[in-house]
Motif scaffolding. Sequence first.
Motif, PDB file in Angstrom:
ATOM      1  N   GLY A   1      28.439  20.117   5.404  1.00  0.00           N
ATOM      2  CA  GLY A   1      29.516  21.411   4.851  1.00  0.00           C
ATOM      3  C   GLY A   1      30.446  21.730   5.706  1.00  0.00           C
ATOM      4  O   GLY A   1      31.264  22.659   5.558  1.00  0.00           O
ATOM      5  N   ALA A   2      30.565  21.019   7.087  1.00  0.00           N
ATOM      6  CA  ALA A   2      31.339  21.744   8.263  1.00  0.00           C
ATOM      7  C   ALA A   2      33.083  21.157   7.752  1.00  0.00           C
ATOM      8  O   ALA A   2      33.830  21.751   8.314  1.00  0.00           O
ATOM      9  N   GLY A   3      33.005  20.186   6.828  1.00  0.00           N
ATOM     10  CA  GLY A   3      34.561  19.651   6.478  1.00  0.00           C
ATOM     11  C   GLY A   3      34.244  18.279   5.806  1.00  0.00           C
ATOM     12  O   GLY A   3      33.511  18.185   4.922  1.00  0.00           O
ATOM     13  N   ASP A   4      35.107  17.535   6.123  1.00  0.00           N
ATOM     14  CA  ASP A   4      35.199  16.291   5.399  1.00  0.00           C
ATOM     15  C   ASP A   4      34.061  15.295   5.823  1.00  0.00           C
ATOM     16  O   ASP A   4      34.094  14.656   6.676  1.00  0.00           O
ATOM     17  N   TRP A   5      32.947  15.244   5.128  1.00  0.00           N
ATOM     18  CA  TRP A   5      31.701  14.609   5.630  1.00  0.00           C
ATOM     19  C   TRP A   5      31.855  13.012   5.688  1.00  0.00           C
ATOM     20  O   TRP A   5      31.160  12.433   6.412  1.00  0.00           O
ATOM     21  N   THR A   6      33.030  12.419   4.748  1.00  0.00           N
ATOM     22  CA  THR A   6      33.111  11.079   4.930  1.00  0.00           C
ATOM     23  C   THR A   6      33.628  10.341   6.341  1.00  0.00           C
ATOM     24  O   THR A   6      33.222   9.445   6.551  1.00  0.00           O
ATOM     25  N   LYS A   7      34.018  11.582   7.085  1.00  0.00           N
ATOM     26  CA  LYS A   7      34.393  10.975   8.450  1.00  0.00           C
ATOM     27  C   LYS A   7      33.200  10.921   9.556  1.00  0.00           C
ATOM     28  O   LYS A   7      33.270  10.355  10.515  1.00  0.00           O
ATOM     29  N   LEU A   8      31.915  11.308   8.936  1.00  0.00           N
ATOM     30  CA  LEU A   8      30.695  11.491   9.821  1.00  0.00           C
ATOM     31  C   LEU A   8      29.717  10.088   9.168  1.00  0.00           C
ATOM     32  O   LEU A   8      28.851  10.060   9.900  1.00  0.00           O
ATOM     33  N   ALA A   9      30.345   9.447   8.149  1.00  0.00           N
ATOM     34  CA  ALA A   9      29.416   8.582   7.478  1.00  0.00           C
ATOM     35  C   ALA A   9      29.187   7.297   8.284  1.00  0.00           C
ATOM     36  O   ALA A   9      28.205   6.674   8.165  1.00  0.00           O
ATOM     37  N   ASN A  10      29.842   6.894   9.201  1.00  0.00           N
ATOM     38  CA  ASN A  10      29.643   5.714   9.728  1.00  0.00           C
ATOM     39  C   ASN A  10      29.965   5.758  11.320  1.00  0.00           C
ATOM     40  O   ASN A  10      30.589   4.666  12.090  1.00  0.00           O
ATOM     41  N   ILE A  11      29.475   6.817  11.851  1.00  0.00           N
ATOM     42  CA  ILE A  11      29.556   6.790  13.431  1.00  0.00           C
ATOM     43  C   ILE A  11      28.311   7.081  14.006  1.00  0.00           C
ATOM     44  O   ILE A  11      27.135   7.793  13.456  1.00  0.00           O
ATOM     45  N   ASN A  12      28.341   7.052  15.475  1.00  0.00           N
ATOM     46  CA  ASN A  12      26.961   7.274  16.030  1.00  0.00           C
ATOM     47  C   ASN A  12      26.765   8.685  16.795  1.00  0.00           C
ATOM     48  O   ASN A  12      25.732   9.193  17.244  1.00  0.00           O
ATOM     49  N   ASP A  13      27.844   9.657  16.537  1.00  0.00           N
ATOM     50  CA  ASP A  13      27.895  10.900  17.002  1.00  0.00           C
ATOM     51  C   ASP A  13      28.283  11.878  16.082  1.00  0.00           C
ATOM     52  O   ASP A  13      29.413  12.762  16.144  1.00  0.00           O
ATOM     53  N   PRO A  14      27.393  12.023  14.807  1.00  0.00           N
ATOM     54  CA  PRO A  14      27.992  12.901  13.609  1.00  0.00           C
ATOM     55  C   PRO A  14      28.057  14.351  14.189  1.00  0.00           C
ATOM     56  O   PRO A  14      28.715  15.136  13.782  1.00  0.00           O
ATOM     57  N   LEU A  15      27.136  14.753  14.897  1.00  0.00           N
ATOM     58  CA  LEU A  15      26.984  16.551  15.285  1.00  0.00           C
ATOM     59  C   LEU A  15      28.236  16.716  15.908  1.00  0.00           C
ATOM     60  O   LEU A  15      28.713  17.674  15.871  1.00  0.00           O
ATOM     61  N   PRO A  16      28.571  16.385  17.055  1.00  0.00           N
ATOM     62  CA  PRO A  16      29.898  16.348  18.009  1.00  0.00           C
ATOM     63  C   PRO A  16      31.010  16.380  16.763  1.00  0.00           C
ATOM     64  O   PRO A  16      31.865  17.372  17.167  1.00  0.00           O
ATOM     65  N   GLN A  17      31.316  15.321  15.985  1.00  0.00           N
ATOM     66  CA  GLN A  17      32.351  15.299  15.284  1.00  0.00           C
ATOM     67  C   GLN A  17      32.410  16.421  14.403  1.00  0.00           C
ATOM     68  O   GLN A  17      33.481  16.882  13.810  1.00  0.00           O
ATOM     69  N   ALA A  18      31.195  16.778  13.823  1.00  0.00           N
ATOM     70  CA  ALA A  18      31.061  17.888  12.700  1.00  0.00           C
ATOM     71  C   ALA A  18      31.487  19.153  13.366  1.00  0.00           C
ATOM     72  O   ALA A  18      32.296  19.854  12.980  1.00  0.00           O
ATOM     73  N   MET A  19      31.000  19.302  14.848  1.00  0.00           N
ATOM     74  CA  MET A  19      31.376  20.698  15.320  1.00  0.00           C
ATOM     75  C   MET A  19      32.860  20.821  15.838  1.00  0.00           C
ATOM     76  O   MET A  19      33.472  21.851  15.597  1.00  0.00           O
ATOM     77  N   LYS A  20      33.492  19.470  16.038  1.00  0.00           N
ATOM     78  CA  LYS A  20      35.015  19.486  16.128  1.00  0.00           C
ATOM     79  C   LYS A  20      35.709  19.945  15.018  1.00  0.00           C
ATOM     80  O   LYS A  20      36.931  20.833  15.092  1.00  0.00           O
ATOM     81  N   MET A  21      35.409  19.701  13.879  1.00  0.00           N
ATOM     82  CA  MET A  21      35.917  20.443  12.756  1.00  0.00           C
ATOM     83  C   MET A  21      35.962  21.875  12.651  1.00  0.00           C
ATOM     84  O   MET A  21      36.884  22.470  11.877  1.00  0.00           O
ATOM     85  N   ILE A  22      35.162  22.424  13.092  1.00  0.00           N
ATOM     86  CA  ILE A  22      34.857  23.756  12.986  1.00  0.00           C
ATOM     87  C   ILE A  22      35.465  24.541  14.342  1.00  0.00           C
ATOM     88  O   ILE A  22      36.360  25.478  14.377  1.00  0.00           O
ATOM     89  N   VAL A  23      35.466  24.076  15.757  1.00  0.00           N
ATOM     90  CA  VAL A  23      35.595  24.887  16.935  1.00  0.00           C
ATOM     91  C   VAL A  23      36.985  23.892  17.561  1.00  0.00           C
ATOM     92  O   VAL A  23      37.344  24.356  18.556  1.00  0.00           O
ATOM     93  N   GLY A  24      37.170  22.650  17.107  1.00  0.00           N
ATOM     94  CA  GLY A  24      38.487  22.115  17.974  1.00  0.00           C
ATOM     95  C   GLY A  24      37.799  21.270  18.761  1.00  0.00           C
ATOM     96  O   GLY A  24      36.715  21.298  19.393  1.00  0.00           O
ATOM     97  N   ASP A  25      38.757  20.338  19.564  1.00  0.00           N
ATOM     98  CA  ASP A  25      38.166  19.225  20.299  1.00  0.00           C
ATOM     99  C   ASP A  25      38.101  19.728  21.929  1.00  0.00           C
ATOM    100  O   ASP A  25      37.398  19.287  22.617  1.00  0.00           O
ATOM    101  N   ASN A  26      38.450  21.080  22.274  1.00  0.00           N
ATOM    102  CA  ASN A  26      38.347  21.554  23.482  1.00  0.00           C
ATOM    103  C   ASN A  26      37.646  22.660  23.668  1.00  0.00           C
ATOM    104  O   ASN A  26      37.491  23.126  24.694  1.00  0.00           O
ATOM    105  N   SER A  27      36.878  23.052  22.788  1.00  0.00           N
ATOM    106  CA  SER A  27      35.747  24.286  22.880  1.00  0.00           C
ATOM    107  C   SER A  27      34.608  23.784  24.074  1.00  0.00           C
ATOM    108  O   SER A  27      34.195  22.857  23.937  1.00  0.00           O
ATOM    109  N   GLY A  28      34.203  24.908  24.438  1.00  0.00           N
ATOM    110  CA  GLY A  28      33.208  24.848  25.311  1.00  0.00           C
ATOM    111  C   GLY A  28      31.677  24.630  24.579  1.00  0.00           C
ATOM    112  O   GLY A  28      30.864  23.922  25.022  1.00  0.00           O
ATOM    113  N   TRP A  29      31.696  24.997  23.326  1.00  0.00           N
ATOM    114  CA  TRP A  29      30.542  24.887  22.371  1.00  0.00           C
ATOM    115  C   TRP A  29      30.530  23.251  22.431  1.00  0.00           C
ATOM    116  O   TRP A  29      29.336  22.718  22.368  1.00  0.00           O
TER     117      TRP A  29
END
Length: 457
Positions: free
Chosen positions: A255-283
């Motif tokens: 539910g963080a954004g376009d889930w299709t971008k997470l479907a074939n990668i090895n690091d879905p959680l960082p990429q999902a978080m990027k959709m919410i906080v951006g690339d440079n967030s400390g989170w």
Amino acid sequence: MNANQSGTAPALQQTLTTFQLWGIAVGLVISGEYFGWSYGWATAGTLGFTVTAIFIAAMYMTFIFSFTELTTSIPHAGGPFAYAKRAFGPVGGYIAGAATLVEFVFAPPAIALAIGAYLNVQFPALDPKVAATGAYVIFMALNIVGVQIAATLELLLALLAIFELLVFMGVVAPGFTLAAFTKGGWSGQDSFSLAAIPGMFAAIPFAIWFFLAIEGVAMAAEEARDPRRSIPVAYVTGILTLVALAIGVMLFAGGAGDWTKLANINDPLPQAMKMIVGDNSGWLHMLVWLGLFGLVASFHGIILGYSRQIFALAREGYLPHVFAKIHPRFNTPHLAVLAGGVVGIAAIYSDELIKIGGQTLTANIVTMSVFGAITMYIISMLALFKLRRTEPRMARPFSTPLYPWFPLFALAGAVVCMATMVYYNFLVALIFAGLLLAGYGVFHLTRGNRAKLAAAA
């Protein structure tokens, strides 16, 4: 004096507490919350995969409640190998042992590659395969140093990994929308149709990845202080913990954004978080570093599991006896640890062999591991039914609730999983069958070792 010095059968020390066993149960599996499962979205979509995951969760719940009866009745480092051998003899023991070995030897390279992918987010110049190999070297060494150190580290890593997953859910929660999760949720379509069903079946291996290897606690049973009491507690609380985390991670990531971008990668959680906080967030940076704890927990725990399986098979004469040797100082099966690591590192670099059927290297390694697991689940449930019939007076400190319905559901679910996996992953199934046949050749060649051990017993 250890077993190697005294000339008796090699034995492991009983030192593990209930809390440490819970840490092993959760730690073995928790990397499945971080990666691997999202490949199921590629075929089933978020909603279709949710249905698949619920079915698999029910299968695992009933399996664990049933499997615990075997583990507490026969607390042996070989785990499923020991149960099948007692129920069906040496050939049954071979099938269960070989299948478990495939599961536990092929799961670590997939996790190691995910560790490499996470590190590559922070250090783009670092080759993920080099990082994966480095992880093997470090954690094989830690497993050799001693089971108490390994189990305590596993517990700490599991607790940190759970904390990190809760942080992930909390950070992405403000950006969560149900509309994002459900968009195209039925194999790319917004509404359910019969066309979505094949994708749901094809996603089964990745739903299994949520829970794969929890049965590895059985391989630590011989090292538990009080296996008949502590293992049921560790198993039941462990599976409940993992089911709750799987639901939360899948829901919030989708539910963080376009889930299709997470479907074939090895690091879905960082990429999902990027959709919410951006690339440079400390989170995000915190997630990448803390996320490693979950991957490392499973990686470390499964090394412990495969080493005990190799050790137990060698001790019983199913593999060369050299792998049953225990380190004179650390009292750990050091050569068994190293043997599984050699196979795992080879798998990491076997792109052309394992990257088949249009799937990624990681996806095919995951699938191979799952084939081993499902085979073992089937024979374990059959062993439970057989032993109930042939050894009704065997001590059973924990009895399967709602027998025979729980093990029957687990068995039926495993058979469905096996049939669909063979259909959708036929080439990987052939390789898996080839490994079992090659192993059967070793089983035949080592029959003299078993005869000598039986004569000496």
